[in-house]
Enzyme design. Sequence first.
Site, PDB file in Angstrom:
ATOM      1  N   GLN A 110     -24.819  15.727  83.149  1.00 34.31           N
ATOM      2  CA  GLN A 110     -23.451  15.212  83.093  1.00 34.31           C
ATOM      3  C   GLN A 110     -22.525  16.006  84.004  1.00 34.31           C
ATOM      4  O   GLN A 110     -22.452  17.234  83.894  1.00 34.31           O
ATOM      5  CB  GLN A 110     -22.935  15.286  81.654  1.00 34.31           C
ATOM      6  CG  GLN A 110     -21.509  14.797  81.472  1.00 34.31           C
ATOM      7  CD  GLN A 110     -21.007  15.033  80.051  1.00 34.31           C
ATOM      8  OE1 GLN A 110     -21.420  15.968  79.391  1.00 34.31           O
ATOM      9  NE2 GLN A 110     -20.123  14.172  79.586  1.00 34.31           N
ATOM     10  N   GLY A 111     -21.811  15.331  84.892  1.00 37.06           N
ATOM     11  CA  GLY A 111     -20.847  15.981  85.775  1.00 37.06           C
ATOM     12  C   GLY A 111     -19.429  15.579  85.421  1.00 37.06           C
ATOM     13  O   GLY A 111     -18.845  14.707  86.083  1.00 37.06           O
ATOM     14  N   TYR A 112     -18.882  16.176  84.374  1.00 39.56           N
ATOM     15  CA  TYR A 112     -17.508  15.904  83.949  1.00 39.56           C
ATOM     16  C   TYR A 112     -16.598  17.093  84.251  1.00 39.56           C
ATOM     17  O   TYR A 112     -15.718  17.029  85.089  1.00 39.56           O
ATOM     18  CB  TYR A 112     -17.471  15.612  82.445  1.00 39.56           C
ATOM     19  CG  TYR A 112     -17.680  14.170  82.053  1.00 39.56           C
ATOM     20  CD1 TYR A 112     -18.418  13.292  82.833  1.00 39.56           C
ATOM     21  CD2 TYR A 112     -17.161  13.682  80.856  1.00 39.56           C
ATOM     22  CE1 TYR A 112     -18.620  11.979  82.455  1.00 39.56           C
ATOM     23  CE2 TYR A 112     -17.351  12.368  80.467  1.00 39.56           C
ATOM     24  CZ  TYR A 112     -18.085  11.522  81.262  1.00 39.56           C
ATOM     25  OH  TYR A 112     -18.274  10.218  80.878  1.00 39.56           O
TER      26      TYR A 112
ATOM     27  N   GLU B 119     -20.855  10.575  72.136  1.00 37.42           N
ATOM     28  CA  GLU B 119     -21.311  11.960  72.118  1.00 37.42           C
ATOM     29  C   GLU B 119     -20.762  12.708  70.910  1.00 37.42           C
ATOM     30  O   GLU B 119     -21.484  13.457  70.240  1.00 37.42           O
ATOM     31  CB  GLU B 119     -20.877  12.664  73.400  1.00 37.42           C
ATOM     32  CG  GLU B 119     -21.308  14.129  73.470  1.00 37.42           C
ATOM     33  CD  GLU B 119     -20.723  14.872  74.655  1.00 37.42           C
ATOM     34  OE1 GLU B 119     -21.109  16.043  74.848  1.00 37.42           O
ATOM     35  OE2 GLU B 119     -19.871  14.307  75.366  1.00 37.42           O
TER      36      GLU B 119
ATOM     37  N   SER C   9     -12.631  19.448  73.542  1.00 32.48           N
ATOM     38  CA  SER C   9     -12.344  20.564  72.643  1.00 32.48           C
ATOM     39  C   SER C   9     -11.746  20.065  71.330  1.00 32.48           C
ATOM     40  O   SER C   9     -11.145  18.989  71.258  1.00 32.48           O
ATOM     41  CB  SER C   9     -11.384  21.546  73.311  1.00 32.48           C
ATOM     42  OG  SER C   9     -10.085  20.995  73.392  1.00 32.48           O
ATOM     43  N   ASN C  10     -11.916  20.869  70.288  1.00 35.14           N
ATOM     44  CA  ASN C  10     -11.404  20.462  68.977  1.00 35.14           C
ATOM     45  C   ASN C  10      -9.889  20.302  68.976  1.00 35.14           C
ATOM     46  O   ASN C  10      -9.341  19.501  68.204  1.00 35.14           O
ATOM     47  CB  ASN C  10     -11.848  21.469  67.917  1.00 35.14           C
ATOM     48  CG  ASN C  10     -13.323  21.316  67.566  1.00 35.14           C
ATOM     49  OD1 ASN C  10     -14.045  20.545  68.200  1.00 35.14           O
ATOM     50  ND2 ASN C  10     -13.776  22.045  66.564  1.00 35.14           N
ATOM     51  N   GLU C  11      -9.196  21.062  69.831  1.00 33.46           N
ATOM     52  CA  GLU C  11      -7.744  20.894  69.930  1.00 33.46           C
ATOM     53  C   GLU C  11      -7.400  19.492  70.448  1.00 33.46           C
ATOM     54  O   GLU C  11      -6.474  18.831  69.938  1.00 33.46           O
ATOM     55  CB  GLU C  11      -7.159  21.958  70.844  1.00 33.46           C
ATOM     56  CG  GLU C  11      -7.191  23.376  70.281  1.00 33.46           C
ATOM     57  CD  GLU C  11      -8.573  24.020  70.370  1.00 33.46           C
ATOM     58  OE1 GLU C  11      -8.760  25.085  69.768  1.00 33.46           O
ATOM     59  OE2 GLU C  11      -9.458  23.458  71.048  1.00 33.46           O
TER      60      GLU C  11
END
Length: 398
Positions: free
Chosen positions: A125-127, A244, A383-385
């Site tokens: 994956q390239g994100y 995901e 991220s969770n934030e």
Amino acid sequence: MNLDFTPEEVAFREEVRNFIEANYPKHLGDTGLREDLSPEDFVAWHKVLGEKGWSVPAWPEQYGGTGWTPTQRYIWGEENARVNALMPLPFGVSMVGPVIYTFGNEEQKAQHLPGIRSGNVWWCQGYSEPGAGSDLASLKTTAVRDGDHYVINGQKTWTTLAQHADWGFFLCRTDPDAAKPQQGISFILVDMNTPGVEVRPIKLIDGGYEVNETWLTDVRVPVENLVGVENQGWTYAKFLLAHERSGIAGVARSKRGVEKLREIAGSEMLDGEPLMSDFDFARKVSQLEIDLAALEITELRTLAGEQAGKGPGPESSILKIKGTEIQQRLTELTLEAVGSYGTPLYGSIADNGSNEYPVGPEYAQHAASTYFNMRKTSIYGGSNEIQRNIITKMILGL
């Protein structure tokens, strides 16, 4: 919501359990952090499942899915977690595969889906980029149209296991003048053997090598590798991340981890008594189990929604937040339970040049490595934030 399994589901569980017992590659065993596995080991179980037709159970049947109900898929996950099976890597099966069969054209489906199902083609994956992680829409990697090719230039980071990948899926900026940054991004498939693609390793704090920097310098990619519509890649990226995040929750494997934690705490001694007899430690384990049970109910409710035809929504963010928090607390308690035995001393874990052999019980040897490695779970997949922002917007309307 009825939480009892039907007789048919109980029979299915027995079928799955028997198949795993008879066919799971014995040399993999309980592989812990799996830092010493070869590329062949990573795909060994995937290939067995591909031959059986069970490698992509969540896919529609027309693309090779099993036709299992969400409850059957839940049972499947539980049984694999029970033996700590090395499951098919998510990059093809759970991430780019659904994007291709949902948004790709027929040629892309014919070219790529069979290799994902069989495990013969490895994806990455390239994100993320050095300056575009949680704020992914600020990515700088460009794809400029040149005749029947895109010319890609830029840098991606944290590309997991890219050192083994045959193909990658990349988010690239194709319209630098778009009114909003999200509107100028495209989703492009890249053959990792294309000239100009360079994969550089990133050594992790636990000594492992599973992530990379990926540099793309004048990489020429055929236009037919564009998935869907140019400049609409952000839509496909969000679709992929929703799938995901649901899988990141890892309820079944956390349940197995708690069982193992209880076994360890029953063996480790504190002041002449099993650690599990210590009130403070037992309280922390019990609270973890309560939170895990609540997360499991949430996952089952999500599965019930899927069975009713509802796709993953903001609840996937809830699963991601709580699932990763529980995973981190579990590894913290495991490291606390084994104490100094968890200190990585030898090269295969710490890669510090030490020739010392590990001391203490075998179950302690990966405790520190697992703890360090699991710090990433609250960051990747969004991220969770950021997940909390999604919840406030989509559920609370703020």
